[in-house]
Design a protein around this motif. Structure first.
Motif, mmCIF file in Angstrom:
data_model
loop_
_atom_site.group_PDB
_atom_site.id
_atom_site.type_symbol
_atom_site.label_atom_id
_atom_site.label_comp_id
_atom_site.label_asym_id
_atom_site.label_seq_id
_atom_site.Cartn_x
_atom_site.Cartn_y
_atom_site.Cartn_z
ATOM 1 N N LEU A 23 0.858 -1.179 0.000
ATOM 2 C CA LEU A 23 0.000 0.000 0.000
ATOM 3 C C LEU A 23 0.894 1.228 0.000
ATOM 4 C CD1 LEU A 23 -2.680 -0.831 2.737
ATOM 5 C CD2 LEU A 23 -2.845 -1.154 0.271
ATOM 6 N N SER A 24 0.506 2.235 -0.774
ATOM 7 C CA SER A 24 1.222 3.511 -0.742
ATOM 8 C C SER A 24 0.225 4.621 -0.455
ATOM 9 C CB SER A 24 1.966 3.765 -2.060
ATOM 10 O OG SER A 24 1.072 3.794 -3.156
ATOM 11 N N LEU A 25 0.646 5.568 0.378
ATOM 12 C CA LEU A 25 -0.192 6.683 0.778
ATOM 13 C C LEU A 25 0.521 7.977 0.404
ATOM 14 C CD1 LEU A 25 -2.233 7.213 3.919
ATOM 15 C CD2 LEU A 25 -0.435 8.858 3.445
ATOM 16 N N TYR A 26 -0.228 8.925 -0.176
ATOM 17 C CA TYR A 26 0.295 10.208 -0.655
ATOM 18 C C TYR A 26 -0.490 11.301 0.060
ATOM 19 C CZ TYR A 26 1.537 6.788 -4.165
ATOM 20 O OH TYR A 26 2.001 5.650 -4.787
ATOM 21 N N ALA A 27 0.148 11.999 1.005
ATOM 22 C CA ALA A 27 -0.583 12.929 1.870
ATOM 23 C C ALA A 27 -0.164 14.381 1.672
ATOM 24 C CB ALA A 27 -0.371 12.531 3.328
ATOM 25 N N HIS A 28 -1.026 15.271 2.145
ATOM 26 C CA HIS A 28 -0.872 16.732 2.126
ATOM 27 C C HIS A 28 -1.085 17.316 0.731
ATOM 28 C CE1 HIS A 28 0.491 16.018 6.129
ATOM 29 N NE2 HIS A 28 1.676 15.574 5.777
ATOM 30 N N LEU A 29 -1.819 16.616 -0.120
ATOM 31 C CA LEU A 29 -2.036 17.061 -1.497
ATOM 32 C C LEU A 29 -2.855 18.349 -1.554
ATOM 33 C CD1 LEU A 29 -2.952 13.609 -3.084
ATOM 34 C CD2 LEU A 29 -0.732 14.777 -3.150
ATOM 35 N N ARG A 30 -2.465 19.256 -2.420
ATOM 36 C CA ARG A 30 -3.264 20.471 -2.666
ATOM 37 C C ARG A 30 -4.561 20.090 -3.366
ATOM 38 N NH1 ARG A 30 -0.192 24.518 -6.057
ATOM 39 N NH2 ARG A 30 -0.923 23.289 -7.801
ATOM 40 N N SER A 31 -4.459 19.146 -4.314
ATOM 41 C CA SER A 31 -5.642 18.674 -5.036
ATOM 42 C C SER A 31 -5.485 17.188 -5.340
ATOM 43 C CB SER A 31 -5.839 19.458 -6.332
ATOM 44 O OG SER A 31 -4.712 19.301 -7.181
ATOM 45 N N ILE A 32 -6.620 16.525 -5.526
ATOM 46 C CA ILE A 32 -6.651 15.095 -5.850
ATOM 47 C C ILE A 32 -7.207 14.938 -7.253
ATOM 48 C CG2 ILE A 32 -7.726 12.883 -5.271
ATOM 49 C CD1 ILE A 32 -7.742 13.809 -2.331
ATOM 50 N N ALA A 33 -6.548 14.121 -8.086
ATOM 51 C CA ALA A 33 -6.940 13.972 -9.492
ATOM 52 C C ALA A 33 -7.475 12.584 -9.831
ATOM 53 C CB ALA A 33 -5.735 14.295 -10.389
ATOM 54 N N VAL A 34 -7.687 11.719 -8.817
ATOM 55 C CA VAL A 34 -8.176 10.358 -9.058
ATOM 56 C C VAL A 34 -9.399 10.096 -8.194
ATOM 57 C CG1 VAL A 34 -5.953 9.389 -9.784
ATOM 58 C CG2 VAL A 34 -6.548 9.445 -7.349
ATOM 59 N N THR A 35 -10.096 9.007 -8.510
ATOM 60 C CA THR A 35 -11.300 8.647 -7.766
ATOM 61 C C THR A 35 -11.169 7.244 -7.174
ATOM 62 O OG1 THR A 35 -12.318 7.806 -9.794
ATOM 63 C CG2 THR A 35 -12.788 10.103 -9.193
ATOM 64 N N LEU A 36 -11.959 6.976 -6.170
ATOM 65 C CA LEU A 36 -11.978 5.684 -5.513
ATOM 66 C C LEU A 36 -12.221 4.577 -6.530
ATOM 67 C CD1 LEU A 36 -11.880 4.333 -2.724
ATOM 68 C CD2 LEU A 36 -14.357 4.579 -2.629
ATOM 69 N N GLY A 37 -11.409 3.521 -6.493
ATOM 70 C CA GLY A 37 -11.559 2.386 -7.395
ATOM 71 C C GLY A 37 -10.842 2.529 -8.722
ATOM 72 N N GLN A 38 -10.323 3.698 -9.010
ATOM 73 C CA GLN A 38 -9.650 3.933 -10.301
ATOM 74 C C GLN A 38 -8.344 3.143 -10.397
ATOM 75 O OE1 GLN A 38 -9.154 8.098 -11.299
ATOM 76 N NE2 GLN A 38 -7.533 7.650 -12.764
ATOM 77 N N ALA A 39 -8.124 2.507 -11.541
ATOM 78 C CA ALA A 39 -6.845 1.856 -11.825
ATOM 79 C C ALA A 39 -5.838 2.932 -12.199
ATOM 80 C CB ALA A 39 -6.997 0.858 -12.959
ATOM 81 N N VAL A 40 -4.624 2.825 -11.671
ATOM 82 C CA VAL A 40 -3.593 3.820 -11.958
ATOM 83 C C VAL A 40 -2.330 3.123 -12.473
ATOM 84 C CG1 VAL A 40 -4.479 5.514 -10.317
ATOM 85 C CG2 VAL A 40 -2.782 3.859 -9.552
ATOM 86 N N GLY A 41 -1.640 3.815 -13.354
ATOM 87 C CA GLY A 41 -0.371 3.339 -13.885
ATOM 88 C C GLY A 41 0.734 4.311 -13.536
ATOM 89 N N TYR A 42 1.935 4.017 -14.000
ATOM 90 C CA TYR A 42 3.091 4.858 -13.680
ATOM 91 C C TYR A 42 2.881 6.329 -14.046
ATOM 92 C CZ TYR A 42 5.761 0.539 -12.973
ATOM 93 O OH TYR A 42 6.222 -0.668 -12.520
ATOM 94 N N ASP A 43 2.118 6.604 -15.103
ATOM 95 C CA ASP A 43 1.948 7.974 -15.589
ATOM 96 C C ASP A 43 0.615 8.617 -15.218
ATOM 97 O OD1 ASP A 43 4.489 8.089 -16.783
ATOM 98 O OD2 ASP A 43 3.750 6.978 -18.514
ATOM 99 N N THR A 44 -0.146 8.005 -14.310
ATOM 100 C CA THR A 44 -1.409 8.583 -13.863
ATOM 101 C C THR A 44 -1.138 9.617 -12.774
ATOM 102 O OG1 THR A 44 -2.519 6.453 -14.235
ATOM 103 C CG2 THR A 44 -3.691 8.087 -12.890
ATOM 104 N N GLN A 45 -1.551 10.842 -12.986
ATOM 105 C CA GLN A 45 -1.353 11.868 -11.958
ATOM 106 C C GLN A 45 -2.367 11.656 -10.845
ATOM 107 O OE1 GLN A 45 -1.225 15.975 -13.277
ATOM 108 N NE2 GLN A 45 -1.565 16.700 -11.204
ATOM 109 N N LEU A 46 -1.868 11.523 -9.612
ATOM 110 C CA LEU A 46 -2.732 11.344 -8.447
ATOM 111 C C LEU A 46 -3.217 12.677 -7.895
ATOM 112 C CD1 LEU A 46 -0.673 8.665 -6.477
ATOM 113 C CD2 LEU A 46 -2.595 8.278 -8.041
#
Length: 142
Positions: free
Chosen positions: A78-101
């Protein structure tokens, strides 16, 4: 099957607070992640997943973490990315190396803009730097 891990920023960036640093700022008595700084190092602040996976949490406004995203990876990490100014993904979304979170920010309990990256294996915090063999924490970029 081993997967390749990448840093969540494109260069340049620099390391702030390392994993395991002891202190009274954290409930656990130590820093449970790795703080990375992009914007103040001249980067664009865009945050990417460390490896492919799926978004299992996308939270706005948590007290400590502020805006954060958690990704479950193909190897179970599991990886967690905190203190973000904005979030660009949604719950359940598949992400790859180039997906901006999202974008690095200063939400939650912070002293300035940065990304707090946590890795956990079987619920146990793991030093994110250990996922990058040969990494020198004092370098800028990747």
């Amino acid at each position: 099957m081993a997967i390749r891990y990448q840093y969540p920023f494109r260069k340049p960036y620099r390391v702030g607070t390392p994993f395991g640093q002891k202190g009274t700022l954290w409930k656990s008595g130590y820093h449970s992640g790795l703080d990375l700084i992009s914007l103040a190092a001249g980067g664009d602040g865009k945050v990417y997943p460390v490896a492919p996976g799926s978004v299992i949490r996308s939270v706005a406004g948590d007290g400590s973490y502020g805006n954060y995203v958690t990704v479950r990876h193909e190897d179970g990490m599991l990886s967690l990315y905190a203190h973000l100014r904005s979030i660009a993904v949604t719950l359940g979304q598949a992400v790859g190396y180039d997906t901006q979170l999202g974008v690095e920010g200063a939400t939650g309990n912070v002293t300035g803009p940065h990304l707090h990256l946590e890795l956990a294996e079987n619920g146990v915090p793991t030093d994110p730097a250990a996922a990058y063999p040969g990494l020198e924490l004092s370098v800028t970029g990747r």
